[in-house]
Design a protein around this motif. Structure first.
Motif, PDB file in Angstrom:
ATOM      1  N   GLY A 205      93.360  63.491 116.124  1.00  0.00           N
ATOM      2  CA  GLY A 205      92.952  64.892 116.073  1.00  0.00           C
ATOM      3  C   GLY A 205      91.606  65.104 116.736  1.00  0.00           C
ATOM      4  N   LEU A 206      90.677  64.165 116.519  1.00  0.00           N
ATOM      5  CA  LEU A 206      89.366  64.240 117.155  1.00  0.00           C
ATOM      6  C   LEU A 206      89.485  64.113 118.672  1.00  0.00           C
ATOM      7  CD1 LEU A 206      86.277  64.238 117.190  1.00  0.00           C
ATOM      8  CD2 LEU A 206      86.341  61.798 116.651  1.00  0.00           C
ATOM      9  N   VAL A 207      90.327  63.191 119.140  1.00  0.00           N
ATOM     10  CA  VAL A 207      90.531  63.023 120.580  1.00  0.00           C
ATOM     11  C   VAL A 207      91.122  64.297 121.182  1.00  0.00           C
ATOM     12  CG1 VAL A 207      91.854  61.772 122.330  1.00  0.00           C
ATOM     13  CG2 VAL A 207      90.738  60.521 120.477  1.00  0.00           C
ATOM     14  N   ALA A 208      92.067  64.918 120.476  1.00  0.00           N
ATOM     15  CA  ALA A 208      92.650  66.174 120.958  1.00  0.00           C
ATOM     16  C   ALA A 208      91.585  67.255 121.065  1.00  0.00           C
ATOM     17  CB  ALA A 208      93.772  66.620 120.021  1.00  0.00           C
ATOM     18  N   ASP A 209      90.695  67.307 120.084  1.00  0.00           N
ATOM     19  CA  ASP A 209      89.597  68.282 120.118  1.00  0.00           C
ATOM     20  C   ASP A 209      88.699  68.069 121.333  1.00  0.00           C
ATOM     21  OD1 ASP A 209      90.282  69.640 117.767  1.00  0.00           O
ATOM     22  OD2 ASP A 209      89.274  68.151 116.523  1.00  0.00           O
ATOM     23  N   LEU A 210      88.342  66.822 121.589  1.00  0.00           N
ATOM     24  CA  LEU A 210      87.470  66.528 122.728  1.00  0.00           C
ATOM     25  C   LEU A 210      88.172  66.800 124.053  1.00  0.00           C
ATOM     26  CD1 LEU A 210      85.751  63.251 121.475  1.00  0.00           C
ATOM     27  CD2 LEU A 210      84.799  65.562 121.550  1.00  0.00           C
ATOM     28  N   ALA A 211      89.482  66.532 124.104  1.00  0.00           N
ATOM     29  CA  ALA A 211      90.247  66.848 125.319  1.00  0.00           C
ATOM     30  C   ALA A 211      90.212  68.346 125.598  1.00  0.00           C
ATOM     31  CB  ALA A 211      91.683  66.359 125.176  1.00  0.00           C
TER      32      ALA A 211
ATOM     33  N   VAL B 225      86.236  72.955 130.964  1.00  0.00           N
ATOM     34  CA  VAL B 225      85.346  73.021 132.133  1.00  0.00           C
ATOM     35  C   VAL B 225      86.013  73.677 133.336  1.00  0.00           C
ATOM     36  CG1 VAL B 225      83.979  71.678 133.754  1.00  0.00           C
ATOM     37  CG2 VAL B 225      83.963  71.070 131.329  1.00  0.00           C
ATOM     38  N   PRO B 226      87.213  73.219 133.785  1.00  0.00           N
ATOM     39  CA  PRO B 226      87.828  73.898 134.927  1.00  0.00           C
ATOM     40  C   PRO B 226      88.189  75.353 134.632  1.00  0.00           C
ATOM     41  CG  PRO B 226      89.327  72.267 133.991  1.00  0.00           C
ATOM     42  CD  PRO B 226      87.999  72.033 133.377  1.00  0.00           C
ATOM     43  N   VAL B 227      88.548  75.651 133.392  1.00  0.00           N
ATOM     44  CA  VAL B 227      88.863  77.045 133.055  1.00  0.00           C
ATOM     45  C   VAL B 227      87.615  77.907 133.182  1.00  0.00           C
ATOM     46  CG1 VAL B 227      89.674  78.600 131.237  1.00  0.00           C
ATOM     47  CG2 VAL B 227      90.750  76.360 131.516  1.00  0.00           C
ATOM     48  N   ILE B 228      86.485  77.410 132.697  1.00  0.00           N
ATOM     49  CA  ILE B 228      85.229  78.158 132.787  1.00  0.00           C
ATOM     50  C   ILE B 228      84.868  78.422 134.248  1.00  0.00           C
ATOM     51  CG2 ILE B 228      82.737  78.009 132.404  1.00  0.00           C
ATOM     52  CD1 ILE B 228      83.373  76.440 129.826  1.00  0.00           C
ATOM     53  N   VAL B 229      85.012  77.402 135.098  1.00  0.00           N
ATOM     54  CA  VAL B 229      84.655  77.547 136.514  1.00  0.00           C
ATOM     55  C   VAL B 229      85.547  78.578 137.193  1.00  0.00           C
ATOM     56  CG1 VAL B 229      84.597  76.365 138.742  1.00  0.00           C
ATOM     57  CG2 VAL B 229      83.709  75.215 136.700  1.00  0.00           C
ATOM     58  N   VAL B 230      86.861  78.489 136.953  1.00  0.00           N
ATOM     59  CA  VAL B 230      87.800  79.418 137.599  1.00  0.00           C
ATOM     60  C   VAL B 230      87.582  80.845 137.092  1.00  0.00           C
ATOM     61  CG1 VAL B 230      90.238  80.054 137.780  1.00  0.00           C
ATOM     62  CG2 VAL B 230      89.532  77.695 138.180  1.00  0.00           C
ATOM     63  N   MET B 231      87.330  81.011 135.799  1.00  0.00           N
ATOM     64  CA  MET B 231      87.088  82.351 135.262  1.00  0.00           C
ATOM     65  C   MET B 231      85.831  82.967 135.877  1.00  0.00           C
ATOM     66  SD  MET B 231      89.513  83.260 133.177  1.00  0.00           S
ATOM     67  CE  MET B 231      88.844  84.515 132.112  1.00  0.00           C
ATOM     68  N   TRP B 232      84.812  82.150 136.094  1.00  0.00           N
ATOM     69  CA  TRP B 232      83.587  82.639 136.750  1.00  0.00           C
ATOM     70  C   TRP B 232      83.891  83.115 138.160  1.00  0.00           C
ATOM     71  CZ3 TRP B 232      79.178  84.474 138.166  1.00  0.00           C
ATOM     72  CH2 TRP B 232      78.523  84.039 139.313  1.00  0.00           C
ATOM     73  N   ARG B 233      84.618  82.308 138.923  1.00  0.00           N
ATOM     74  CA  ARG B 233      84.937  82.676 140.304  1.00  0.00           C
ATOM     75  C   ARG B 233      85.870  83.888 140.361  1.00  0.00           C
ATOM     76  NH1 ARG B 233      87.465  78.176 143.451  1.00  0.00           N
ATOM     77  NH2 ARG B 233      87.112  79.654 145.143  1.00  0.00           N
ATOM     78  N   LEU B 234      86.761  83.982 139.389  1.00  0.00           N
ATOM     79  CA  LEU B 234      87.714  85.087 139.369  1.00  0.00           C
ATOM     80  C   LEU B 234      87.039  86.423 139.075  1.00  0.00           C
ATOM     81  CD1 LEU B 234      90.770  85.967 139.323  1.00  0.00           C
ATOM     82  CD2 LEU B 234      90.687  85.545 136.855  1.00  0.00           C
TER      83      LEU B 234
ATOM     84  N   GLN C 104      79.317  77.692 123.744  1.00  0.00           N
ATOM     85  CA  GLN C 104      80.384  77.451 122.769  1.00  0.00           C
ATOM     86  C   GLN C 104      80.938  76.041 122.880  1.00  0.00           C
ATOM     87  OE1 GLN C 104      83.944  77.703 124.071  1.00  0.00           O
ATOM     88  NE2 GLN C 104      84.992  77.433 122.131  1.00  0.00           N
ATOM     89  N   THR C 105      81.232  75.629 124.095  1.00  0.00           N
ATOM     90  CA  THR C 105      81.795  74.292 124.306  1.00  0.00           C
ATOM     91  C   THR C 105      80.806  73.215 123.861  1.00  0.00           C
ATOM     92  OG1 THR C 105      83.155  75.080 126.145  1.00  0.00           O
ATOM     93  CG2 THR C 105      82.738  72.713 126.034  1.00  0.00           C
ATOM     94  N   SER C 106      79.529  73.406 124.170  1.00  0.00           N
ATOM     95  CA  SER C 106      78.503  72.429 123.774  1.00  0.00           C
ATOM     96  C   SER C 106      78.384  72.334 122.259  1.00  0.00           C
ATOM     97  CB  SER C 106      77.147  72.825 124.376  1.00  0.00           C
ATOM     98  OG  SER C 106      77.223  72.895 125.781  1.00  0.00           O
ATOM     99  N   VAL C 107      78.409  73.484 121.586  1.00  0.00           N
ATOM    100  CA  VAL C 107      78.328  73.497 120.123  1.00  0.00           C
ATOM    101  C   VAL C 107      79.524  72.766 119.520  1.00  0.00           C
ATOM    102  CG1 VAL C 107      78.441  74.977 118.077  1.00  0.00           C
ATOM    103  CG2 VAL C 107      76.933  75.584 119.973  1.00  0.00           C
TER     104      VAL C 107
ATOM    105  N   VAL D  69      81.556  82.289 117.743  1.00  0.00           N
ATOM    106  CA  VAL D  69      80.804  83.537 117.934  1.00  0.00           C
ATOM    107  C   VAL D  69      80.494  83.718 119.414  1.00  0.00           C
ATOM    108  CG1 VAL D  69      78.613  84.705 117.493  1.00  0.00           C
ATOM    109  CG2 VAL D  69      79.820  83.568 115.613  1.00  0.00           C
ATOM    110  N   PHE D  70      80.031  82.652 120.058  1.00  0.00           N
ATOM    111  CA  PHE D  70      79.709  82.720 121.486  1.00  0.00           C
ATOM    112  C   PHE D  70      80.974  82.958 122.314  1.00  0.00           C
ATOM    113  CE2 PHE D  70      76.374  80.271 119.458  1.00  0.00           C
ATOM    114  CZ  PHE D  70      75.229  80.790 120.029  1.00  0.00           C
ATOM    115  N   PHE D  71      82.068  82.280 121.950  1.00  0.00           N
ATOM    116  CA  PHE D  71      83.302  82.457 122.701  1.00  0.00           C
ATOM    117  C   PHE D  71      83.878  83.849 122.490  1.00  0.00           C
ATOM    118  CE2 PHE D  71      87.941  81.614 123.427  1.00  0.00           C
ATOM    119  CZ  PHE D  71      87.821  81.367 124.783  1.00  0.00           C
ATOM    120  N   GLY D  72      83.697  84.401 121.288  1.00  0.00           N
ATOM    121  CA  GLY D  72      84.170  85.761 121.047  1.00  0.00           C
ATOM    122  C   GLY D  72      83.509  86.760 121.977  1.00  0.00           C
TER     123      GLY D  72
END
Length: 244
Positions: free
Chosen positions: A57-63, A69-78, A97-100, A149-152
């Motif tokens: 479960g922890l590995v799934a969370d970290l994955a 990361v790629p989603v954040i980059v593409v959303m920024w460019r989009l 959010q991701t860092s927290v 909260v940050f992701f919201g």
């Protein structure tokens, strides 16, 4: 102006779908089956009997956080051509959010160590270890709520930009915006009124699942009308001048 290609959007959409699937599996199948609300002894017994499942479960969370990361980059460019300032704000909020959430996963390791480490077992009574392990689980849940909260706020901004773009499906923008508001409501209730949070959950997360799943599916399989964005503004006065 950089425009996201359909291929990049589809790859990001696949990452987004994987994030949703991994998150549901870790939260529902792993923690949902091992954590017994209000019962530290039963929770400790289940986790100690299934340490590998807890680690998976922890590995799934970290994955999830890696795929973020790629989603954040593409959303920024989009969304950058719609309003660069707001798109950057949403990006930074998502990174926070991701860092927290990454830092917060340490609580899950703490739980496992408290219940399986011989050295810790020698230092604490069984009841103490069970109580501390349950506390770590609860702190993980609270840290998760803080991160969301940050992701919201990021979802609210992105939803607004999608709805105002004039190129992206307006309905998806409103769904994403409502998902962000649901995240904020759930997290603020968790932090300010835990009793209310228990009443709202899991119904409050239904708009989240609908909004994010719809957007991820559109990214993966939708008809992307993005080429027109290269020829001119995506939304009237809300667009800032693009950088060379």
């Amino acid at each position: 102006m950089s425009v996201v290609s359909s291929r990049e959007l589809r790859l990001a959409g696949l990452c987004y779908l994987a994030i949703i699937a991994l998150g549901l599996w870790a939260e529902v199948h792993v923690r949902g089956s091992l954590v017994v609300a209000g019962d530290a002894a039963a929770t400790a017994e289940r986790i100690a009997a299934n340490p590998q499942l807890w680690r998976l479960g922890l590995v799934a969370d970290l994955a999830m956080q890696v795929l973020d990361v790629p989603v954040i980059v593409v959303m920024w460019r989009l969304l950058r051509p719609v309003n660069e300032t707001l798109a950057l704000t949403a990006t930074i909020l998502n990174v926070v959010q991701t860092s927290v959430l990454v830092a917060n996963r340490v609580q899950l390791l703490t739980t496992l160590d408290l219940l399986t480490s011989p050295a810790i077992a020698a230092a604490f009574l069984p009841g103490q270890r069970e109580a501390l392990a349950m506390l770590a689980v609860q702190l993980h849940g609270q840290g998760f709520g803080i991160g969301l909260v940050f992701f919201g706020f990021a979802c609210v901004i992105r939803g607004w930009l999608v709805a105002r773009s004039g190129v992206l499906p307006r309905a998806l923008g409103w769904l994403l915006l409502v998902a962000g508001l649901a995240y904020l409501l759930n997290s603020l209730a968790l932090l300010l009124a835990p009793g209310l949070a228990r009443l709202l959950f899991p119904a409050v997360m239904l708009p989240v699942l609908v909004g994010e799943l719809a957007f991820a599916l559109w990214m993966t399989t939708g008809k992307h009308r993005l080429a027109g964005a290269a020829a001119g503004p995506m939304s009237g006065s809300s667009r800032l001048p693009s950088r060379p």
